[in-house]
Write an enzyme that holds these catalytic residues in place. Sequence first.
Site, PDB file in Angstrom:
ATOM      1  N   HIS A 190      45.647  47.591  35.138  1.00 46.70           N
ATOM      2  CA  HIS A 190      46.375  45.736  35.027  1.00 46.70           C
ATOM      3  C   HIS A 190      47.530  46.946  34.606  1.00 46.70           C
ATOM      4  O   HIS A 190      48.457  46.370  33.357  1.00 46.70           O
ATOM      5  CB  HIS A 190      45.722  44.832  33.840  1.00 46.70           C
ATOM      6  CG  HIS A 190      45.205  44.479  34.378  1.00 46.70           C
ATOM      7  ND1 HIS A 190      45.170  43.062  35.507  1.00 46.70           N
ATOM      8  CD2 HIS A 190      43.713  44.004  34.812  1.00 46.70           C
ATOM      9  CE1 HIS A 190      44.843  42.093  36.137  1.00 46.70           C
ATOM     10  NE2 HIS A 190      43.017  43.057  35.358  1.00 46.70           N
ATOM     11  N   CYS A 212      35.938  40.868  32.369  1.00 51.10           N
ATOM     12  CA  CYS A 212      36.286  41.670  32.691  1.00 51.10           C
ATOM     13  C   CYS A 212      35.775  43.423  32.341  1.00 51.10           C
ATOM     14  O   CYS A 212      36.091  44.118  33.427  1.00 51.10           O
ATOM     15  CB  CYS A 212      37.828  42.120  32.104  1.00 51.10           C
ATOM     16  SG  CYS A 212      38.507  40.760  33.380  1.00 51.10           S
ATOM     17  N   CYS A 271      40.993  48.503  30.795  1.00 53.98           N
ATOM     18  CA  CYS A 271      41.896  46.975  31.716  1.00 53.98           C
ATOM     19  C   CYS A 271      43.259  47.394  32.290  1.00 53.98           C
ATOM     20  O   CYS A 271      43.646  46.849  33.264  1.00 53.98           O
ATOM     21  CB  CYS A 271      42.330  46.150  29.815  1.00 53.98           C
ATOM     22  SG  CYS A 271      41.525  45.382  29.124  1.00 53.98           S
ATOM     23  N   ARG A 300      37.250  34.579  30.532  1.00 50.94           N
ATOM     24  CA  ARG A 300      36.760  36.183  31.399  1.00 50.94           C
ATOM     25  C   ARG A 300      37.771  37.402  31.282  1.00 50.94           C
ATOM     26  O   ARG A 300      36.673  38.843  31.679  1.00 50.94           O
ATOM     27  CB  ARG A 300      38.635  35.582  31.730  1.00 50.94           C
ATOM     28  CG  ARG A 300      39.928  36.974  32.024  1.00 50.94           C
ATOM     29  CD  ARG A 300      39.432  36.760  33.386  1.00 50.94           C
ATOM     30  NE  ARG A 300      38.861  37.795  34.249  1.00 50.94           N
ATOM     31  CZ  ARG A 300      38.696  38.204  35.660  1.00 50.94           C
ATOM     32  NH1 ARG A 300      39.058  37.852  36.284  1.00 50.94           N
ATOM     33  NH2 ARG A 300      37.667  39.771  35.831  1.00 50.94           N
TER      34      ARG A 300
END
Lengths: 245, 256
Positions: free
Chosen positions: B168, B217, B164, B213
């Site tokens: 991010h 991802c 992730c 979501r």
Amino acid sequence: MTTLTKFSMLALALGALTCGPIAAHAADQAIPPKPVAATSKATEPTTKPAATKADAAATPSAAIHKVSAETVDAYVKATFGKAPEEWQQRIVPDDTMKACNKFRNEVPTDIAEAIMQREIKKVVFPADGKLLGDWKAGAKIANNGRGGQFSDKADTVNGGNCYACHQMAPSEVSFGTLGPSLTHYGKDRNYTEAEIKQAYTKIYNSQAVVPCSNMPRFGTNNFLTEQQIKDVMAFLFDPESPVNK
Amino acid sequence: MPFRVHAEDASEKEIERYRAMISDPMSNPGFLAVDRGEQLWASKRGSNNVSLEGCDLGLGAGKLDGAFAQLPRYFKDADRVMDLEQRLLWCMQNIQGLDTKDVVARRFSGPGRVSDMEDLVAFIANKSSGMAIEPQLKHPKEQEMAAVGEELFHRRGGVMDFSCSTCHGAEGKRIRLQGLPYLAGPGKDAQLTMASWPTYRVSQSALRTFQHRIWDCYRQQRWPAPEYGSEGITALTSYLNKIAAGGELVVPSIKR
């Protein structure tokens, strides 16, 4: 299997920084990370919430990690355990990813060295000695973000998706900023053989050059074929490529 | 390249204008899901032929106002930390006596396929709209969830070695022209992101939940498909809500 015995590993790593007016992405700099004092929080991002308990940690990673690796693995199993076996194998971290996960990419110098030495052995140079293919094919590969997703059909041709993270040809305005700009890449490096070899190494296995780089290991992880890598290389290094215009 | 920055600013402004235009309840199709969810909540189903109104989402049976703002949380009766979707499945099974196989099969809507879960989540989340995200972290299992979520956020894997945090982990980054929220620590990005789910996705003509979501991802991360309602997704949600504490929910929102 060819290894770069002629290069010192550190010189190879620092090569990424000796080049022209390119701002390196913060998480992608080939500078040896600072050694971390036993109880320091140096490995933690400054914006990290304060740990709930006092840091009596013996290692920097223990300061970060509030749960055991076994606990995390159990959650991974509970979340992905019903996927096909081959897919589950893909998320078993190898030694390099284990180290990057443990230190959240901010690995100490000795571990960084170990990663580069391990990964450089996984770089295979083309048998014909040619590192540059067709830049026009490379442009298509750089633009293609397909492949490797569980939604992709089995016969999907993988793309390099370079534009997701990098600026390349100045004519393409839709580029990401996770990696440094690669505009004028070959031109800025005078198209030298050493730079070509360095870039091939980086694309084939980024970890051999920048430990815990965010960049995929396109060759080592069998995501792009040798020919595809050659074509992307030409996109970066052919004087006729729009990247160098 | 200053001219490019201007072009981006202009298109960002245009996107903002578009968002403002469609973000009122009268023009956000997500509110149709809210209405359907309201009816579903009160529908008698399952072998017990009862509605979901006996379901305790953390604030007491049938109490919806503000419940979503405090999820995921620990539930004593299940002895587990659950997000809204896990809890709804539990209530369907344990209160309604409903076989949830079909509900899970329709977890994400698509052409010709309605999703009870999307509708219920839209309705229940909307009952917390305007309230602050209030992560529950007193119980040891809640603390473990958030801590594991943080680990998963930074865990790299798959053919591209992505986590992730690849996307991010730093502020002000983009994939192509898509801005990426910074989620490796607390801040406005985390608050705005977590305060905007569930959302109506214009590009998919569907109300999407946070389960969708995270599933999407992981697809883009080149990981295997995560199991719906699994512990890892709840862990990530717990971690993200922890760093989004105080963010004001505006749900369902609307996105591209």
